[in-house]
Design a protein around this motif. Structure first.
Motif, PDB file in Angstrom:
ATOM      1  N   LYS A  19     -12.381  -4.936   4.061  1.00  0.00           N
ATOM      2  CA  LYS A  19     -11.353  -4.026   4.890  1.00  0.00           C
ATOM      3  C   LYS A  19     -12.382  -3.206   5.649  1.00  0.00           C
ATOM      4  O   LYS A  19     -12.377  -3.113   7.051  1.00  0.00           O
ATOM      5  CB  LYS A  19     -10.487  -3.278   4.266  1.00  0.00           C
ATOM      6  CG  LYS A  19      -9.587  -2.560   4.953  1.00  0.00           C
ATOM      7  CD  LYS A  19      -8.666  -3.457   6.029  1.00  0.00           C
ATOM      8  CE  LYS A  19      -7.557  -2.434   6.786  1.00  0.00           C
ATOM      9  NZ  LYS A  19      -6.561  -3.323   7.646  1.00  0.00           N
ATOM     10  N   GLY A  87      -4.569  -7.848   7.181  1.00  0.00           N
ATOM     11  CA  GLY A  87      -4.550  -6.614   6.331  1.00  0.00           C
ATOM     12  C   GLY A  87      -4.776  -7.246   5.062  1.00  0.00           C
ATOM     13  O   GLY A  87      -4.984  -8.013   4.329  1.00  0.00           O
ATOM     14  N   SER A  89      -3.297  -5.995   2.031  1.00  0.00           N
ATOM     15  CA  SER A  89      -2.219  -6.825   1.186  1.00  0.00           C
ATOM     16  C   SER A  89      -1.736  -8.077   1.508  1.00  0.00           C
ATOM     17  O   SER A  89      -1.524  -8.784   0.585  1.00  0.00           O
ATOM     18  CB  SER A  89      -0.922  -5.783   1.401  1.00  0.00           C
ATOM     19  OG  SER A  89      -0.546  -5.669   2.614  1.00  0.00           O
ATOM     20  N   SER A 133       3.602  -7.121  -1.438  1.00  0.00           N
ATOM     21  CA  SER A 133       2.504  -7.380  -0.367  1.00  0.00           C
ATOM     22  C   SER A 133       3.105  -7.505   1.168  1.00  0.00           C
ATOM     23  O   SER A 133       2.688  -7.322   2.190  1.00  0.00           O
ATOM     24  CB  SER A 133       1.558  -8.517  -0.601  1.00  0.00           C
ATOM     25  OG  SER A 133       1.018  -8.320  -2.023  1.00  0.00           O
ATOM     26  N   LYS A 135       4.920  -7.314   4.477  1.00  0.00           N
ATOM     27  CA  LYS A 135       5.120  -5.999   5.478  1.00  0.00           C
ATOM     28  C   LYS A 135       6.568  -6.396   6.153  1.00  0.00           C
ATOM     29  O   LYS A 135       7.085  -7.337   6.326  1.00  0.00           O
ATOM     30  CB  LYS A 135       4.220  -6.468   6.702  1.00  0.00           C
ATOM     31  CG  LYS A 135       2.810  -6.239   6.095  1.00  0.00           C
ATOM     32  CD  LYS A 135       2.435  -5.184   5.951  1.00  0.00           C
ATOM     33  CE  LYS A 135       0.723  -4.770   5.581  1.00  0.00           C
ATOM     34  NZ  LYS A 135       0.578  -3.418   4.902  1.00  0.00           N
ATOM     35  N   THR A 255      -2.378  -3.103  -3.684  1.00  0.00           N
ATOM     36  CA  THR A 255      -1.424  -2.494  -2.824  1.00  0.00           C
ATOM     37  C   THR A 255      -1.614  -1.006  -2.768  1.00  0.00           C
ATOM     38  O   THR A 255      -1.058  -0.554  -1.951  1.00  0.00           O
ATOM     39  CB  THR A 255       0.043  -3.130  -3.436  1.00  0.00           C
ATOM     40  OG1 THR A 255      -0.039  -4.528  -3.314  1.00  0.00           O
ATOM     41  CG2 THR A 255       1.190  -2.369  -2.712  1.00  0.00           C
ATOM     42  N   GLY A 258      -4.406   0.236  -0.879  1.00  0.00           N
ATOM     43  CA  GLY A 258      -3.962   0.071   0.512  1.00  0.00           C
ATOM     44  C   GLY A 258      -3.147   1.187   1.082  1.00  0.00           C
ATOM     45  O   GLY A 258      -3.193   1.747   2.119  1.00  0.00           O
ATOM     46  N   PHE A 262      -5.764   3.414   2.705  1.00  0.00           N
ATOM     47  CA  PHE A 262      -5.802   2.783   4.413  1.00  0.00           C
ATOM     48  C   PHE A 262      -4.317   3.225   5.043  1.00  0.00           C
ATOM     49  O   PHE A 262      -4.283   2.961   6.200  1.00  0.00           O
ATOM     50  CB  PHE A 262      -6.221   1.184   4.434  1.00  0.00           C
ATOM     51  CG  PHE A 262      -7.461   1.039   3.856  1.00  0.00           C
ATOM     52  CD1 PHE A 262      -8.558   1.149   4.497  1.00  0.00           C
ATOM     53  CD2 PHE A 262      -7.440   0.130   2.516  1.00  0.00           C
ATOM     54  CE1 PHE A 262      -9.926   0.983   4.110  1.00  0.00           C
ATOM     55  CE2 PHE A 262      -8.622  -0.327   2.029  1.00  0.00           C
ATOM     56  CZ  PHE A 262      -9.786   0.032   2.882  1.00  0.00           C
ATOM     57  N   LYS A 263      -3.538   4.064   4.180  1.00  0.00           N
ATOM     58  CA  LYS A 263      -2.362   4.584   4.882  1.00  0.00           C
ATOM     59  C   LYS A 263      -1.217   3.331   5.056  1.00  0.00           C
ATOM     60  O   LYS A 263      -0.766   3.502   6.010  1.00  0.00           O
ATOM     61  CB  LYS A 263      -2.505   5.275   5.822  1.00  0.00           C
ATOM     62  CG  LYS A 263      -3.541   6.437   5.405  1.00  0.00           C
ATOM     63  CD  LYS A 263      -3.078   7.594   4.495  1.00  0.00           C
ATOM     64  CE  LYS A 263      -4.213   8.528   3.942  1.00  0.00           C
ATOM     65  NZ  LYS A 263      -3.859   9.308   2.851  1.00  0.00           N
ATOM     66  N   GLU A 264      -1.623   2.278   4.372  1.00  0.00           N
ATOM     67  CA  GLU A 264      -0.839   1.131   4.848  1.00  0.00           C
ATOM     68  C   GLU A 264       0.772   1.486   4.361  1.00  0.00           C
ATOM     69  O   GLU A 264       1.176   2.219   3.383  1.00  0.00           O
ATOM     70  CB  GLU A 264      -1.092  -0.013   3.890  1.00  0.00           C
ATOM     71  CG  GLU A 264      -2.518  -0.596   4.686  1.00  0.00           C
ATOM     72  CD  GLU A 264      -2.901  -1.894   3.873  1.00  0.00           C
ATOM     73  OE1 GLU A 264      -2.091  -2.437   2.933  1.00  0.00           O
ATOM     74  OE2 GLU A 264      -3.778  -2.474   4.365  1.00  0.00           O
ATOM     75  N   HIS A 265       1.768   1.144   5.094  1.00  0.00           N
ATOM     76  CA  HIS A 265       3.282   1.234   4.794  1.00  0.00           C
ATOM     77  C   HIS A 265       3.835   0.686   3.392  1.00  0.00           C
ATOM     78  O   HIS A 265       3.441  -0.503   3.340  1.00  0.00           O
ATOM     79  CB  HIS A 265       3.943   0.732   6.050  1.00  0.00           C
ATOM     80  CG  HIS A 265       5.368   1.019   5.739  1.00  0.00           C
ATOM     81  ND1 HIS A 265       5.850   2.356   5.971  1.00  0.00           N
ATOM     82  CD2 HIS A 265       6.575   0.450   5.663  1.00  0.00           C
ATOM     83  CE1 HIS A 265       7.302   2.086   5.569  1.00  0.00           C
ATOM     84  NE2 HIS A 265       7.749   0.719   5.491  1.00  0.00           N
TER      85      HIS A 265
END
Length: 287
Positions: A19, A87, A89, A133, A135, A255, A258, A262-265
């Motif tokens: 990443k 991404g 995830s 994982s 989205k 997960t 992330g 990385f502030k992934e939703h």
């Protein structure tokens, strides 16, 4: 169990590093080649049993190391592309849902136990990998956007299956480090060939940051494999159980990384997936 936990932690680190490759504009192929050279050096320096270089092609596991080395460099590149384009995830789910491939081979090739609890646990684990994982945001995905995740799925499954087969039939415990170092050296060789062909078409400097990135990647890469092989050699641990716990564990940790790093939703589906992943691991372990 400690080998399995260490393999999960180091494997998760690979997704995080990839990443950052995208963030810092690292040339993935160059970094991967350096990474394999570093991993090869670690393997030969730390080997318990010394084997002269000239005798390595005579080892029973050498042909398997060639196959794995070629797969490593190609799938590692695919993993990097999937992490950057789809991404962390998504790369994780594509690579780790491939657990069904070595699990099925383990059940049928090595006559491992098939119980109701284990089957239910594996099914729950596979569903959990997807949910943890996936989205939520809707977007148009081009066919090209699915190429890397699909390749990663089949490639990762092939690597795990081959690794288990070669470990069981050809690699003594005292030769694990030298075997790992050899397959990394072969991967570096294939990577250098690809890099050489590319450099003929386009002349450019190697870049100090690519070398540094390769060194940073090479250390966890080596140990993720070495600890996985050592975990496979532990008596009483069936490969179908080990691969399920290893792959699902990586999905859970990556997960969460992330989400935090990385502030992934983190959607409701992701939360359900993590819960089911833990439940699946518990069921498979008990079985």
């Amino acid at each position: 169990m400690i080998y399995l936990l260490l393999s999960i932690l180091f494997s998760t680190g690979l997704f995080v590093i990839f990443k950052y490759f995208g963030i810092y504009k690292i040339d993935v192929l160059k970094a991967i080649v350096v990474n394999y050279i570093v991993a090869f050096m670690i393997g030969f320096v730390s080997a318990e049993k010394r084997i002269p270089f000239a005798e390595i092609p005579n080892q029973t596991w050498f042909f398997g190391a060639i196959l794995l080395g070629a797969l490593f460099v190609s799938i590692f590149f695919v993993m990097a592309m999937a992490a950057q384009k789809n991404g962390v995830s998504v790369a994780s789910v594509a690579g780790k849902m491939s657990v069904v491939i070595p699990v099925l081979f383990g059940l049928f090739l090595y006559n491992e136990s098939v119980t109701f609890l284990k089957v239910i646990g594996i099914i729950i684990a596979v569903i959990a990998v997807y949910l943890a994982s996936v989205k939520e945001e809707k977007r148009n995905v081009k066919k090209a956007g699915l190429l890397f995740p699909i390749l990663l799925f089949f490639g990762s499954g092939a690597i795990d299956t081959l690794l288990k087969y070669i470990e069981v039939n050809f690699v003594p415990k005292e030769e694990v480090a030298i075997f790992s170092g050899s397959l990394f050296a072969i991967a570096a060789f294939f990577g250098l060939i690809i890099l050489g062909v590319k450099s003929i078409k386009k002349q450019e400097s190697f870049g100090v940051k690519n070398v540094i990135a390769g060194v940073v990647l090479g250390i966890p890469n080596y140990y993720s494999i070495i600890f996985l092989i050592k975990a496979l050699q532990v008596d009483g641990f069936e490969s179908s159980t080990l691969f399920t716990i290893n792959n699902v564990g990586i999905v859970i940790v990556s997960t969460l990384v992330g989400l935090l790093l990385f502030k992934e939703h983190f959607s409701l589906k992701n939360k359900i997936g993590v819960f089911l992943a833990i439940l699946g691991i518990i069921l498979v372990t008990i079985a």
